[in-house]
Scaffold this active site. Structure first.
Site, PDB file in Angstrom:
ATOM      1  N   ASP A 219       0.896  -1.216  -0.092  1.00  0.00           N
ATOM      2  CA  ASP A 219      -0.423   0.425  -0.203  1.00  0.00           C
ATOM      3  C   ASP A 219       1.066   1.258   0.132  1.00  0.00           C
ATOM      4  OD1 ASP A 219      -2.749   1.369   0.062  1.00  0.00           O
ATOM      5  OD2 ASP A 219      -2.205   1.554   2.537  1.00  0.00           O
TER       6      ASP A 219
ATOM      7  N   TYR B 267       0.841   5.629  -0.340  1.00  0.00           N
ATOM      8  CA  TYR B 267       0.472   6.711   0.460  1.00  0.00           C
ATOM      9  C   TYR B 267       1.477   8.260  -0.427  1.00  0.00           C
ATOM     10  CZ  TYR B 267       0.466  10.235   4.438  1.00  0.00           C
ATOM     11  OH  TYR B 267       0.017  11.493   5.031  1.00  0.00           O
TER      12      TYR B 267
ATOM     13  N   HIS C  39      -4.501  14.066  -0.075  1.00  0.00           N
ATOM     14  CA  HIS C  39      -4.355  13.070   1.531  1.00  0.00           C
ATOM     15  C   HIS C  39      -2.851  13.525   2.737  1.00  0.00           C
ATOM     16  CE1 HIS C  39      -5.664  10.116   3.821  1.00  0.00           C
ATOM     17  NE2 HIS C  39      -4.655   9.595   3.871  1.00  0.00           N
TER      18      HIS C  39
ATOM     19  N   ARG D  12      -0.455  16.723  12.814  1.00  0.00           N
ATOM     20  CA  ARG D  12       1.313  17.286  13.211  1.00  0.00           C
ATOM     21  C   ARG D  12       0.594  19.345  13.439  1.00  0.00           C
ATOM     22  NH1 ARG D  12       2.482  13.886   9.420  1.00  0.00           N
ATOM     23  NH2 ARG D  12       2.927  15.414   7.915  1.00  0.00           N
TER      24      ARG D  12
ATOM     25  N   GLU E 231     -10.156   4.106   3.196  1.00  0.00           N
ATOM     26  CA  GLU E 231      -9.327   4.635   2.049  1.00  0.00           C
ATOM     27  C   GLU E 231      -9.782   4.339   0.564  1.00  0.00           C
ATOM     28  OE1 GLU E 231      -5.441   5.389   4.960  1.00  0.00           O
ATOM     29  OE2 GLU E 231      -5.626   3.598   3.386  1.00  0.00           O
TER      30      GLU E 231
ATOM     31  N   GLU F 276      -8.968   3.733  -3.256  1.00  0.00           N
ATOM     32  CA  GLU F 276      -7.987   4.056  -3.319  1.00  0.00           C
ATOM     33  C   GLU F 276      -7.904   3.630  -4.697  1.00  0.00           C
ATOM     34  OE1 GLU F 276      -4.369   2.749  -1.044  1.00  0.00           O
ATOM     35  OE2 GLU F 276      -5.299   2.720   0.630  1.00  0.00           O
TER      36      GLU F 276
ATOM     37  N   ASP G 296      -8.854   0.459   1.764  1.00  0.00           N
ATOM     38  CA  ASP G 296      -7.546   0.191   2.397  1.00  0.00           C
ATOM     39  C   ASP G 296      -8.643   0.629   3.713  1.00  0.00           C
ATOM     40  OD1 ASP G 296      -5.519  -1.505   3.507  1.00  0.00           O
ATOM     41  OD2 ASP G 296      -4.544   0.358   3.631  1.00  0.00           O
TER      42      ASP G 296
ATOM     43  N   ARG H 209      -7.907   4.005  12.726  1.00  0.00           N
ATOM     44  CA  ARG H 209      -7.424   4.824  12.764  1.00  0.00           C
ATOM     45  C   ARG H 209      -6.656   4.907  14.763  1.00  0.00           C
ATOM     46  NH1 ARG H 209      -5.093   6.191   7.617  1.00  0.00           N
ATOM     47  NH2 ARG H 209      -7.565   6.925   6.702  1.00  0.00           N
TER      48      ARG H 209
ATOM     49  N   GLN I 197      -3.557   2.134  14.535  1.00  0.00           N
ATOM     50  CA  GLN I 197      -2.915   2.972  13.566  1.00  0.00           C
ATOM     51  C   GLN I 197      -1.866   3.970  15.034  1.00  0.00           C
ATOM     52  OE1 GLN I 197      -4.043   3.865   9.688  1.00  0.00           O
ATOM     53  NE2 GLN I 197      -2.063   5.284   9.338  1.00  0.00           N
TER      54      GLN I 197
ATOM     55  N   TYR J  75       2.441   3.174  14.789  1.00  0.00           N
ATOM     56  CA  TYR J  75       3.117   2.868  13.257  1.00  0.00           C
ATOM     57  C   TYR J  75       4.441   3.721  14.045  1.00  0.00           C
ATOM     58  CZ  TYR J  75       2.222   8.088  12.940  1.00  0.00           C
ATOM     59  OH  TYR J  75       2.574   9.846  13.717  1.00  0.00           O
TER      60      TYR J  75
ATOM     61  N   LYS K  75      -4.020  -1.582   9.739  1.00  0.00           N
ATOM     62  CA  LYS K  75      -3.815  -1.714   8.694  1.00  0.00           C
ATOM     63  C   LYS K  75      -4.256  -3.166   8.716  1.00  0.00           C
ATOM     64  CE  LYS K  75      -3.246   2.230   6.689  1.00  0.00           C
ATOM     65  NZ  LYS K  75      -4.743   3.198   5.790  1.00  0.00           N
TER      66      LYS K  75
ATOM     67  N   THR L 212      -9.130  -5.772   3.873  1.00  0.00           N
ATOM     68  CA  THR L 212      -8.364  -4.615   2.459  1.00  0.00           C
ATOM     69  C   THR L 212      -9.635  -5.020   1.146  1.00  0.00           C
ATOM     70  OG1 THR L 212      -6.697  -4.217   3.020  1.00  0.00           O
ATOM     71  CG2 THR L 212      -6.949  -4.095   1.019  1.00  0.00           C
TER      72      THR L 212
ATOM     73  N   GLU M 255     -10.112  12.736   7.586  1.00  0.00           N
ATOM     74  CA  GLU M 255      -9.971  13.586   6.802  1.00  0.00           C
ATOM     75  C   GLU M 255     -11.908  14.608   6.796  1.00  0.00           C
ATOM     76  OE1 GLU M 255      -7.907  13.841   3.020  1.00  0.00           O
ATOM     77  OE2 GLU M 255      -8.629  11.821   2.791  1.00  0.00           O
TER      78      GLU M 255
END
Length: 416
Positions: free
Chosen positions: A123, A125, A130, A139, A195, A197, A229, A233, A236, A240, A249, A253, A360
Site C-alpha cells: 500500500d 501513500y 491526503h 502534526r 481509504e 484507493e 484499505d 486510526r 494505527q 505506527y 491496517k 482490504t 479527513e
C-alpha cells in the site's frame, strides 16, 4: 473511441459499466457450481472456462482454475490477443454468436469471487492532498515529510487480508492510547475508517535483484480494481512509530470484483501533476501514468433505505502513478510477482467533498458530518456499509469496475 456494439444488447447503452469496450475479468459461480473465470458483458457473464472447453476461444488450457493469474503470467502480447478474440466473439454481427450464446450467464444469478490469487500486497501513500491533510490533522502542519516529494512512500501489507467486495469486515480489536492516558488500553477500534484507493495488479513480475524502468513497469500492469484499505486510526496512531502501519491496517482490504484491463483504460490516460521537486531520473517515464477515473464514496447505515454520497473525486488527483510505484518498489532489488497488488494510497481532492477518508471528512472526528438520514458520523459505526464506485467515461460509453462494498460487523469479545 466510441461505443463498440455487441450482440448482447444490454451492453449497448452509454451508462452501462460493462460495454464491449470494457470486457473486465472476474470469477463467478452459479448455485453449487465451482467458481470459474468469466468476462462481464452488459448484464451477462461469458463463462470463459466453458467457452474454452467448447473450442470457441482457442487459447490453451489456462482457464481450468478459478483465477486469472495464468493469463497474467503470459504477458502483454497474450493479453492483447485474448482480449481481441473476446471482442471478436462478442461484437455485433459476430459469426461466433450462436456458438457463444449458450455460455452466457445472467449476472443477477451469479456470485462473484476473488478474481485473482493475490501474491503480495503493498500500500502506498501517494496522494498529495491526503498526505497534507493528514499532516495538518496529526502534526498541525500540512507540510509533507522530507522524502515525500522524492519517492512513492509505501509499506508492505497483508495479502491474506485482501477480500472480494461484499465480504463483511469485523471491527478489529487492538491496543491504543488516548492522548491523556499514561498507558495504552485494549479493545475494539473506535476510529474505524476507509481509504478510497485504486489497486494496480501486476501481471508479469521481475526477478529479485533486477530493477525495472517506469516504462517497463507500465507494461507489467495487467489491470486495475477499486480498493478500500480499511484503517483503524486509533490502533494505527499508537503503533505506527517508528516502523509504520501494522495491525491498524492488517484486518481487511476490499477490492472490486472485476479486473478492468490496462488496455480498456488506455483511452483515459492522464498526466501526473507538475512536480514540486524534480524526481530522480530513474522515476522518469514516457507515458502519462494516471487515468481519468471518476470515483465516489458512499455510506449506508444499517436500516437506511439508501446510501449517502460522502465524496466524489478522480484517480487523476494522484501524485505518483502505479508504474512509478512499481518501478520504485523493484529498484532496490525487490522481486515482483504476478498477482502482486499495489494500493495507490488514499485519493483526495482539494475540497472536503473530494476527501477519500473519514479521517479527513470529519477532521479526525472533530467536525462530524451529517448523513441523508439525519444521523451524524465521525468514523464508521457497526452496521454501516461503505461502498466505493468508479467509472471512466468515453464518447458514448462507460468503463465500470463494479461496486467495492463492505459492511462492518461488531468486534469479537477478546479473550473469548
Amino acid at each position: 473511441m466510441t461505443l463498440l456494439k455487441s450482440w448482447v444488447s444490454s451492453a449497448n447503452t452509454a451508462n452501462h459499466p460493462f460495454p464491449l469496450n470494457n470486457l473486465p475479468y472476474g470469477v463467478f459461480s452459479v448455485g453449487d457450481d465451482d467458481p470459474r473465470c468469466g468476462v462481464a458483458i452488459g448484464d451477462m457473464i461469458l463463462d470463459v472456462q466453458a467457452a474454452q472447453e467448447a473450442g470457441i476461444i482457442g487459447f490453451g488450457d489456462i482457464f481450468d482454475v478459478p483465477y486469472w493469474n495464468d493469463l497474467m503470467e503470459m504477458g502483454p502480447t497474450a493479453w492483447t490477443t485474448f482480449r481481441a478474440r473476446l471482442t471478436e466473439i462478442l461484437a455485433e454481427g459476430s459469426k461466433d454468436q450462436a456458438d457463444a450464446e449458450p455460455f452466457l450467464v445472467a449476472q443477477a444469478d451469479a456470485t462473484l469471487h476473488m478474481p485473482l490469487a493475490v501474491s503480495e500486497y503493498t500500500d502506498f501513500y501517494a496522494g498529495a492532498q491526503h498526505a497534507r491533510n493528514m499532516g495538518a490533522i496529526l502534526r498541525g502542519s500540512p507540510d509533507l515529510p522530507a522524502n515525500w516529494l522524492h519517492i512513492p512512500v509505501g509499506y508492505n501489507g497483508r495479502a491474506s487480508s485482501v477480500v472480494i467486495s461484499g465480504t463483511d469486515i469485523r471491527r478489529p480489536n487492538g491496543q491504543m492510547k488516548a492522548p491523556d492516558a499514561e498507558v495504552p488500553s485494549f479493545g475494539p477500534s473506535k476510529r474505524l475508517d476507509i481509504e478510497l484507493e485504486m489497486g494496480a495488479i501486476v501481471g508479469t513480475g521481475c526477478d529479485m535483484g533486477q530493477p525495472i524502468t517506469v516504462d517497463q513497469a507500465d507494461e507489467m500492469i495487467f489491470g486495475y480494481v477499486l480498493l478500500n484499505d480499511w484503517s483503524a486510526r486509533d490502533i494505527q496512531g499508537w503503533e505506527y512509530q517508528p516502523l509504520g502501519p501494522f495491525q491498524g491496517k492488517a484486518f481487511g482490504t476490499s477490492i472490486s470484483p472485476w479486473i478492468v484491463t490496462a488496455e480498456a483504460l488506455e483511452p483515459f490516460r492522464a498526466p501526473t501533476p507538475e512536480r514540486e521537486k524534480e524526481l530522480l531520473p530513474y522515476l522518469d517515464g514516457t507515458k502519462d501514468g494516471l487515468y481519468d477515473i471518476e470515483l465516489e464514496v458512499l455510506m449506508q447505515p444499517e436500516g437506511a433505505d439508501k446510501p449517502t454520497s460522502l465524496a466524489k473525486t478522480n484517480y487523476s488527483r494522484m501524485y505518483y502513478s502505479a508504474a512509478e510505484q512499481l518501478c520504485h518498489h523493484a529498484v532496490g532489488g525487490c522481486g515482483m510477482s504476478s498477482g502482486d497488488l499495489l494500493g495507490s494510497g488514499t485519493i483526495s481532492g482539494p475540497t472536503p467533498d473530494e476527501y477519500g477518508s473519514l479521517m479527513e471528512k470529519s477532521w479526525a472526528g472533530r467536525e462530524p458530518f451529517t448523513l441523508d438520514t439525519g444521523e451524524t458520523r465521525g468514523f464508521i459505526e457497526d452496521g454501516d456499509t461503505l461502498t466505493l464506485r468508479g467509472a471512466a467515461r468515453g464518447d458514448g460509453y462507460t468503463i465500470g469496475f463494479g461496486d467495492c462494498t463492505g459492511t462492518i460487523l461488531p468486534a469479537l469479545k477478546f479473550p473469548v
